[in-house]
Design a protein around this motif. Sequence first.
Motif, PDB file in Angstrom:
ATOM      1  N   ARG A 110       0.828  -1.245   0.033  1.00 52.60           N
ATOM      2  CA  ARG A 110      -0.245   0.107  -0.022  1.00 52.60           C
ATOM      3  C   ARG A 110       0.784   1.156   0.034  1.00 52.60           C
ATOM      4  NH1 ARG A 110      -2.130  -3.689   3.776  1.00 52.60           N
ATOM      5  NH2 ARG A 110      -4.143  -4.330   3.364  1.00 52.60           N
ATOM      6  N   ARG A 115      -3.207   4.386   0.125  1.00 56.05           N
ATOM      7  CA  ARG A 115      -3.608   4.489   1.436  1.00 56.05           C
ATOM      8  C   ARG A 115      -4.863   5.540   1.667  1.00 56.05           C
ATOM      9  NH1 ARG A 115       1.740   3.368   3.217  1.00 56.05           N
ATOM     10  NH2 ARG A 115       1.976   5.603   3.537  1.00 56.05           N
ATOM     11  N   SER A 120      -4.998  -1.326  -2.188  1.00 52.66           N
ATOM     12  CA  SER A 120      -3.715  -2.190  -1.985  1.00 52.66           C
ATOM     13  C   SER A 120      -3.334  -2.590  -3.451  1.00 52.66           C
ATOM     14  CB  SER A 120      -3.873  -3.297  -1.203  1.00 52.66           C
ATOM     15  OG  SER A 120      -4.533  -2.820   0.055  1.00 52.66           O
ATOM     16  N   ASN A 138      -8.799  -2.848   0.121  1.00 54.00           N
ATOM     17  CA  ASN A 138      -7.874  -3.536   1.207  1.00 54.00           C
ATOM     18  C   ASN A 138      -8.396  -4.880   1.327  1.00 54.00           C
ATOM     19  OD1 ASN A 138      -6.086  -1.497   1.100  1.00 54.00           O
ATOM     20  ND2 ASN A 138      -7.218  -0.562   2.979  1.00 54.00           N
TER      21      ASN A 138
END
Length: 169
Positions: A110, A115, A120, A138
């Motif tokens: 990431r 983020r 990711s 994620n």
Amino acid sequence: MESEFKQLNKKAIGCMRLSSGIGTIIFLLFCSIPKVIVYFLDKSLPTWTDFAYVIVISISVVWVIVAPIIRYKRYKYYIDDERLIVVEGLWFITKDLAPIERVHQIAITRGPIDRIYGLSKVIATTAGGNIVIRFLENHIAEEIAENLGIKIGTIVKDQKQRGDEDARS
């Protein structure tokens, strides 16, 4: 097989756009260096350079708006029990394919822009290189990594059992 490919979440467009925007800002800063140098030398550039600079800025703005949309629409991935496929590109479309049995390492990364958007990358490493599935939410990246790990573990276990059986024969 086309319907089996998975598309990305819409958050990916924002992530792509921010990445393109940052790259474009850096590019425009470098393009501005001659104007800044000439300004401090108290000289002037020909008027066509102002026109050219406006064109470069306009193209850059269109790039930041349009390029991520095209990349998003072209980006897709596919995972089954035998292979991992990623199709992506803006100017040139690439199709990366790896048999699951050739994957020997899985990683999730990431970056700072990822983020911000809650995204990711899953990186599957083979002897021939890496296959990267980018712009995944994620929880989806975690699921993919876990499922790939299980599939790889099963393949390794089966190969070891076959090797043990062959050794006994």
